[in-house]
Design an enzyme around this catalytic site. Structure first.
Site, PDB file in Angstrom:
ATOM      1  CD  GLU A  38      16.196   5.651 -13.837  1.00 41.47           C
ATOM      2  OE1 GLU A  38      15.487   4.653 -13.535  1.00 41.47           O
ATOM      3  OE2 GLU A  38      17.063   5.615 -14.710  1.00 41.47           O
ATOM      4  N   GLY A  69      14.217   3.384 -10.707  1.00 40.86           N
ATOM      5  CA  GLY A  69      13.161   4.060 -11.467  1.00 40.86           C
ATOM      6  C   GLY A  69      12.386   5.060 -10.628  1.00 40.86           C
ATOM      7  CD  GLU A 127      18.869   1.867 -11.436  1.00 38.01           C
ATOM      8  OE1 GLU A 127      19.748   2.369 -10.710  1.00 38.01           O
ATOM      9  OE2 GLU A 127      17.858   2.500 -11.801  1.00 38.01           O
ATOM     10  CB  ALA A 157      11.826  -0.935 -12.851  1.00 34.57           C
TER      11      ALA A 157
HETATM   12  C1  LIG Z   1      14.020   1.686 -14.015  1.00 34.36           C
HETATM   13  C2  LIG Z   1      15.394   1.109 -14.103  1.00 34.36           C
HETATM   14  C3  LIG Z   1      15.693   0.695 -15.509  1.00 34.36           C
HETATM   15  O1  LIG Z   1      16.313   2.105 -13.806  1.00 34.36           O
HETATM   16  C4  LIG Z   1      15.600  -0.109 -13.275  1.00 34.36           C
HETATM   17  C5  LIG Z   1      15.229  -0.149 -11.817  1.00 34.36           C
HETATM   18  O2  LIG Z   1      14.559   0.648 -11.242  1.00 34.36           O
HETATM   19  S1  LIG Z   1      15.832  -1.545 -11.053  1.00 34.36           S
HETATM   20  C6  LIG Z   1      15.209  -1.446  -9.409  1.00 34.36           C
HETATM   21  C7  LIG Z   1      16.055  -0.584  -8.564  1.00 34.36           C
HETATM   22  N1  LIG Z   1      15.613  -0.671  -7.180  1.00 34.36           N
HETATM   23  C8  LIG Z   1      16.168  -1.480  -6.296  1.00 34.36           C
HETATM   24  O3  LIG Z   1      17.097  -2.216  -6.589  1.00 34.36           O
HETATM   25  C9  LIG Z   1      15.597  -1.409  -4.902  1.00 34.36           C
HETATM   26  C10 LIG Z   1      15.021  -2.779  -4.515  1.00 34.36           C
HETATM   27  N2  LIG Z   1      14.489  -2.752  -3.155  1.00 34.36           N
HETATM   28  C11 LIG Z   1      15.273  -2.765  -2.058  1.00 34.36           C
HETATM   29  O4  LIG Z   1      16.483  -2.722  -2.123  1.00 34.36           O
HETATM   30  C12 LIG Z   1      14.563  -2.839  -0.743  1.00 34.36           C
HETATM   31  O5  LIG Z   1      13.248  -3.302  -0.955  1.00 34.36           O
HETATM   32  C13 LIG Z   1      14.520  -1.482   0.003  1.00 34.36           C
HETATM   33  C14 LIG Z   1      15.932  -1.085   0.458  1.00 34.36           C
HETATM   34  C15 LIG Z   1      13.917  -0.391  -0.855  1.00 34.36           C
HETATM   35  C16 LIG Z   1      13.607  -1.641   1.270  1.00 34.36           C
HETATM   36  O6  LIG Z   1      14.038  -2.744   2.048  1.00 34.36           O
HETATM   37  P1  LIG Z   1      13.074  -3.338   3.176  1.00 34.36           P
HETATM   38  O7  LIG Z   1      12.528  -2.242   3.998  1.00 34.36           O
HETATM   39  O8  LIG Z   1      13.861  -4.409   3.843  1.00 34.36           O
HETATM   40  O9  LIG Z   1      11.827  -3.948   2.373  1.00 34.36           O
HETATM   41  P2  LIG Z   1      11.787  -5.280   1.498  1.00 34.36           P
HETATM   42  O10 LIG Z   1      11.381  -6.423   2.361  1.00 34.36           O
HETATM   43  O11 LIG Z   1      13.033  -5.448   0.710  1.00 34.36           O
HETATM   44  O12 LIG Z   1      10.629  -4.928   0.456  1.00 34.36           O
HETATM   45  C17 LIG Z   1       9.255  -5.020   0.810  1.00 34.36           C
HETATM   46  C18 LIG Z   1       8.519  -5.674  -0.350  1.00 34.36           C
HETATM   47  O13 LIG Z   1       8.673  -4.864  -1.496  1.00 34.36           O
HETATM   48  C19 LIG Z   1       9.218  -5.606  -2.568  1.00 34.36           C
HETATM   49  N3  LIG Z   1      10.048  -4.746  -3.416  1.00 34.36           N
HETATM   50  C20 LIG Z   1      10.858  -3.756  -3.018  1.00 34.36           C
HETATM   51  N4  LIG Z   1      11.445  -3.185  -4.070  1.00 34.36           N
HETATM   52  C21 LIG Z   1      10.973  -3.820  -5.163  1.00 34.36           C
HETATM   53  C22 LIG Z   1      11.206  -3.698  -6.544  1.00 34.36           C
HETATM   54  N5  LIG Z   1      12.008  -2.729  -7.052  1.00 34.36           N
HETATM   55  N6  LIG Z   1      10.570  -4.531  -7.383  1.00 34.36           N
HETATM   56  C23 LIG Z   1       9.739  -5.475  -6.916  1.00 34.36           C
HETATM   57  N7  LIG Z   1       9.457  -5.646  -5.606  1.00 34.36           N
HETATM   58  C24 LIG Z   1      10.084  -4.824  -4.733  1.00 34.36           C
HETATM   59  C25 LIG Z   1      10.045  -6.677  -1.860  1.00 34.36           C
HETATM   60  O14 LIG Z   1      10.298  -7.750  -2.743  1.00 34.36           O
HETATM   61  C26 LIG Z   1       9.137  -7.022  -0.715  1.00 34.36           C
HETATM   62  O15 LIG Z   1       8.075  -7.826  -1.160  1.00 34.36           O
HETATM   63  P3  LIG Z   1       8.042  -9.414  -0.829  1.00 34.36           P
HETATM   64  O16 LIG Z   1       9.172  -9.999  -1.608  1.00 34.36           O
HETATM   65  O17 LIG Z   1       8.227  -9.528   0.660  1.00 34.36           O
HETATM   66  O18 LIG Z   1       6.704  -9.855  -1.328  1.00 34.36           O
END
Ligand SMILES: CC(C)(O)CC(=O)SCCNC(=O)CCNC(=O)[C@H](O)C(C)(C)COP(=O)(O)OP(=O)(O)OC[C@H]1O[C@@H](n2cnc3c(N)ncnc32)[C@H](O)[C@@H]1OP(=O)(O)O
Length: 258
Positions: free
Chosen positions: A112, A109, A132, A65
């Site tokens: 999921e 998500g 999460e 998400a």
């Molecule tokens: C649906 C529910 C209720 O279950 C809740 C959820 O889904 S909570 C979200 C769970 N997901 C995460 O916690 C994963 C978050 N992302 C990461 O950990 C990392 O991005 C990665 C390991 C997937 C990849 O890392 P890397 O290659 O180093 O890329 P990044 O620089 O981190 O990301 C690039 C760019 O994408 C944006 N990004 C990534 N994931 C999300 C996200 N879930 N939501 C919003 N934005 C996301 C990240 O912020 C980067 O953008 P910028 O900040 O550089 O503009």
């Protein structure tokens, strides 16, 4: 229809939906979820389409998400909007089969959503996880329930409590994905599998999907009874007559979806 966060194509009788927010690793913002629902509605209504493939990019199926969108939500915001249920579960109400073709990250998500599909084909670079807990919340789109059913309690509990990701090989071994294919072949393979499904009798495919899904929600004896009734129902279709006649006559069946 013009979409901003997904692209939509058709390949013969297969509808292909590609999540397309590359800068955010396909983070599932509300606009994307709304568009996904609209695309599924359109493919469901299209008689030419017999199966659907849902995919992302080579780097990410979806990284969850959209954290930036949900970070400031209050309990009241989340509760009143029924956050997550609202819109997300459209995939699970789709009657036509939906195949998830997962490359790269399928996290939170993203994992999921993949699990809401009927089965998952994984590229060899796929990574699945429910991280999460590492950002102070828990899965909210079915992760704690569907992951347990897919991989068993021990592995699901470890993944949900630690946020550990599993790779494609571990996901296949655990039963989360049906098959692992080389990244370069993922979309072709997913479309090929979906096209095979689309070439079969539409009503019988829908009955088969209903029967398998019942296994998630009913005790065994009730599930077996349900299966038997649906099996009996196939004998009311022209396609059952055609399929069995074609076998006996040593020819290919010509299903008419009747
Ligand atoms: C649906 C529910 C209720 O279950 C809740 C959820 O889904 S909570 C979200 C769970 N997901 C995460 O916690 C994963 C978050 N992302 C990461 O950990 C990392 O991005 C990665 C390991 C997937 C990849 O890392 P890397 O290659 O180093 O890329 P990044 O620089 O981190 O990301 C690039 C760019 O994408 C944006 N990004 C990534 N994931 C999300 C996200 N879930 N939501 C919003 N934005 C996301 C990240 O912020 C980067 O953008 P910028 O900040 O550089 O503009």
């Amino acid at each position: 229809m013009a979409y901003e966060n997904i692209t939509v194509e058709t390949h013969r009788h297969v509808g292909l939906i590609t999540l397309n927010r590359p800068k955010a690793l396909n983070a599932l913002c509300s606009a994307l979820i709304r568009e996904l629902g609209q695309a599924l509605d359109a493919f469901e209504a299209d008689d030419e389409i017999g199966a659907i493939v849902l995919t992302g990019s080579e780097k990410a199926f979806a990284a969850g998400a959209d954290i930036k969108e949900m970070a400031s939500k209050s309990f009241i915001d989340a509760y009143l909007a029924d956050f997550i249920t609202n819109g997300w579960e459209r995939i699970t109400t789709c009657r036509k089969p939906v195949v998830a073709a997962v490359a790269g990250f399928a996290l939170g998500g993203g994992c999921e959503v993949a699990m809401m599909c009927d089965f998952i084909l994984a590229a060899d670079n796929a990574k699945f996880g429910q991280p999460e807990i590492t950002i102070g919340t828990i899965p909210g789109a079915g992760g704690t329930q569907r992951l347990v059913r897919a991989v068993g309690k021990a592995k699901a509990m470890e993944m949900v409590l630690t946020g550990r990701m599993i790779d494609a090989v571990e996901a296949e071994r655990a039963g989360l994905v049906s098959r692992v294919v080389p990244l370069a072949e993922l979309i072709d393979e997913a479309v090929k599998v979906a096209d095979k499904i689309a070439s079969l009798s539409r009503p019988v495919v829908l009955l088969a999907k209903e029967a398998v899904n019942a296994a998630f929600e009913t005790p065994l004896a009730q599930g077996i009874r349900f299966e038997r009734r649906l099996f009996h129902a196939t004998f009311a279709t022209e396609d059952q007559k055609e399929g069995m006649a074609a076998f006996i006559e040593k020819r290919s069946p010509a299903f008419r979806n009747r």
